[in-house]
Design a protein around this motif. Structure first.
Motif, PDB file in Angstrom:
ATOM      1  N   MET A 163       0.851  -1.200   0.000  1.00 23.33           N
ATOM      2  CA  MET A 163       0.000   0.000   0.000  1.00 23.33           C
ATOM      3  C   MET A 163       0.885   1.249   0.000  1.00 23.33           C
ATOM      4  SD  MET A 163      -3.351   0.695   0.530  1.00 23.33           S
ATOM      5  CE  MET A 163      -4.409   1.604   1.658  1.00 23.33           C
ATOM      6  N   LEU A 164       0.692   2.070  -1.005  1.00 22.83           N
ATOM      7  CA  LEU A 164       1.571   3.228  -1.143  1.00 22.83           C
ATOM      8  C   LEU A 164       0.894   4.531  -0.743  1.00 22.83           C
ATOM      9  CD1 LEU A 164       3.109   2.205  -4.568  1.00 22.83           C
ATOM     10  CD2 LEU A 164       4.281   2.197  -2.365  1.00 22.83           C
ATOM     11  N   VAL A 165      -0.230   4.417  -0.091  1.00 22.05           N
ATOM     12  CA  VAL A 165      -0.943   5.641   0.281  1.00 22.05           C
ATOM     13  C   VAL A 165      -0.164   6.387   1.354  1.00 22.05           C
ATOM     14  CG1 VAL A 165      -3.029   6.547   1.361  1.00 22.05           C
ATOM     15  CG2 VAL A 165      -3.196   4.732  -0.329  1.00 22.05           C
ATOM     16  N   ASP A 166       0.028   7.650   1.115  1.00 19.61           N
ATOM     17  CA  ASP A 166       0.699   8.499   2.085  1.00 19.61           C
ATOM     18  C   ASP A 166      -0.348   8.982   3.076  1.00 19.61           C
ATOM     19  OD1 ASP A 166       1.764  10.606   3.482  1.00 19.61           O
ATOM     20  OD2 ASP A 166       2.961  11.313   1.793  1.00 19.61           O
ATOM     21  N   SER A 167      -0.221   8.575   4.300  1.00 14.34           N
ATOM     22  CA  SER A 167      -1.292   8.824   5.267  1.00 14.34           C
ATOM     23  C   SER A 167      -1.447  10.303   5.615  1.00 14.34           C
ATOM     24  CB  SER A 167      -1.046   8.010   6.529  1.00 14.34           C
ATOM     25  OG  SER A 167       0.190   8.387   7.082  1.00 14.34           O
ATOM     26  N   ARG A 168      -0.466  11.137   5.232  1.00  4.17           N
ATOM     27  CA  ARG A 168      -0.613  12.573   5.534  1.00  4.17           C
ATOM     28  C   ARG A 168      -1.656  13.237   4.629  1.00  4.17           C
ATOM     29  NH1 ARG A 168       5.292  14.425   4.618  1.00  4.17           N
ATOM     30  NH2 ARG A 168       4.934  12.879   3.006  1.00  4.17           N
ATOM     31  N   HIS A 169      -1.906  12.599   3.468  1.00  7.72           N
ATOM     32  CA  HIS A 169      -2.839  13.202   2.522  1.00  7.72           C
ATOM     33  C   HIS A 169      -4.148  12.434   2.499  1.00  7.72           C
ATOM     34  CE1 HIS A 169       0.217  15.846   1.131  1.00  7.72           C
ATOM     35  NE2 HIS A 169       0.980  14.902   0.686  1.00  7.72           N
ATOM     36  N   PRO A 170      -5.231  13.124   2.344  1.00 14.12           N
ATOM     37  CA  PRO A 170      -6.498  12.400   2.241  1.00 14.12           C
ATOM     38  C   PRO A 170      -6.585  11.662   0.904  1.00 14.12           C
ATOM     39  CG  PRO A 170      -6.857  14.738   1.863  1.00 14.12           C
ATOM     40  CD  PRO A 170      -5.409  14.575   2.230  1.00 14.12           C
ATOM     41  N   LEU A 171      -7.155  10.482   0.931  1.00 16.40           N
ATOM     42  CA  LEU A 171      -7.397   9.756  -0.312  1.00 16.40           C
ATOM     43  C   LEU A 171      -8.745  10.197  -0.875  1.00 16.40           C
ATOM     44  CD1 LEU A 171      -6.690   7.499  -2.357  1.00 16.40           C
ATOM     45  CD2 LEU A 171      -7.869   5.917  -0.850  1.00 16.40           C
ATOM     46  N   ILE A 172      -8.677  10.737  -2.070  1.00 14.53           N
ATOM     47  CA  ILE A 172      -9.877  11.273  -2.701  1.00 14.53           C
ATOM     48  C   ILE A 172     -10.370  10.297  -3.758  1.00 14.53           C
ATOM     49  CG2 ILE A 172     -10.717  13.133  -4.185  1.00 14.53           C
ATOM     50  CD1 ILE A 172      -8.483  14.860  -2.866  1.00 14.53           C
ATOM     51  N   VAL A 173     -11.647  10.027  -3.763  1.00 15.22           N
ATOM     52  CA  VAL A 173     -12.219   9.200  -4.823  1.00 15.22           C
ATOM     53  C   VAL A 173     -13.311   9.997  -5.532  1.00 15.22           C
ATOM     54  CG1 VAL A 173     -13.444   7.080  -5.384  1.00 15.22           C
ATOM     55  CG2 VAL A 173     -11.659   7.045  -3.665  1.00 15.22           C
ATOM     56  N   ASP A 174     -13.123  10.132  -6.820  1.00 14.63           N
ATOM     57  CA  ASP A 174     -14.060  10.863  -7.675  1.00 14.63           C
ATOM     58  C   ASP A 174     -15.032   9.909  -8.347  1.00 14.63           C
ATOM     59  OD1 ASP A 174     -13.152  13.371  -7.341  1.00 14.63           O
ATOM     60  OD2 ASP A 174     -12.172  13.550  -9.280  1.00 14.63           O
ATOM     61  N   ASP A 175     -16.051  10.486  -8.951  1.00 15.09           N
ATOM     62  CA  ASP A 175     -16.963   9.722  -9.806  1.00 15.09           C
ATOM     63  C   ASP A 175     -17.695   8.636  -9.036  1.00 15.09           C
ATOM     64  OD1 ASP A 175     -15.705  11.314 -11.604  1.00 15.09           O
ATOM     65  OD2 ASP A 175     -15.040   9.736 -12.942  1.00 15.09           O
ATOM     66  N   VAL A 176     -18.193   9.004  -7.876  1.00 13.38           N
ATOM     67  CA  VAL A 176     -18.957   8.059  -7.067  1.00 13.38           C
ATOM     68  C   VAL A 176     -20.447   8.261  -7.356  1.00 13.38           C
ATOM     69  CG1 VAL A 176     -19.500   7.304  -4.719  1.00 13.38           C
ATOM     70  CG2 VAL A 176     -17.187   8.125  -5.259  1.00 13.38           C
TER      71      VAL A 176
END
Ligand SMILES: [Zn+2]
Length: 147
Positions: free
Chosen positions: A1-14
């Motif tokens: 998992m390469l998500v940087d926890s300092r940044h919010p994970l944004i998901v578009d087109d929901v």
């Protein structure tokens, strides 16, 4: 998992028929398309309840997500209906807005501000960011790498 926890994970087109259930759980911010292909989110109570249950930060992502939707004149009545559907569905008014295709003209920026929404565009691309239905060219960047 390469998500940087300092940044919010944004998901578009929901939207109800988009296929990204596993992603929705991981996301911090979900950007909702309220009337994709003429299916209003507020007509789908089960889906609305599911998204509310996830308890994420949510924002508005256009009305229908048509091509460069907010770079053209938008119909304020349609926008009002979209905001009402959002509110009916999630029991809150949208306060965040991301224009589809990252494009929004000055008039529409003003309209969105008048509805008390904050506009997020391009700068957020540098952050973990996913599309529910990624186009093939996005996959290496936005889907596999960050999601
Ligand atoms: Zn989009």
């Amino acid at each position: 998992m390469l998500v940087d926890s300092r940044h919010p994970l944004i998901v578009d087109d929901v939207y109800p028929s988009s296929l990204c259930n596993n992603l929705l759980e991981k996301a911090d911010i979900l950007y909702i398309v309220p009337n994709f292909e003429n299916n209003s989110i507020s007509d789908n109570e089960e889906w609305c309840a599911k998204i509310r249950y996830l308890n994420k930060t949510i924002g508005l992502h256009g009305i229908r997500h048509s091509y460069h939707e907010f770079d053209k004149d938008i119909n304020k009545e349609e926008l009002t209906l979209a905001i009402n559907s959002f509110e009916n569905c999630f029991e809150e008014k949208p306060t965040l807005f991301r224009p589809p295709y990252n494009k929004i003209n000055k008039d529409n920026e003003e309209t969105i501000s008048n509805f008390n929404m904050t506009i997020y565009k391009k700068k957020f691309i540098a952050h973990p960011y996913c599309h529910c239905n990624p186009k093939s060219f996005m996959k290496p960047l936005n889907w596999i790498l960050f999601c």
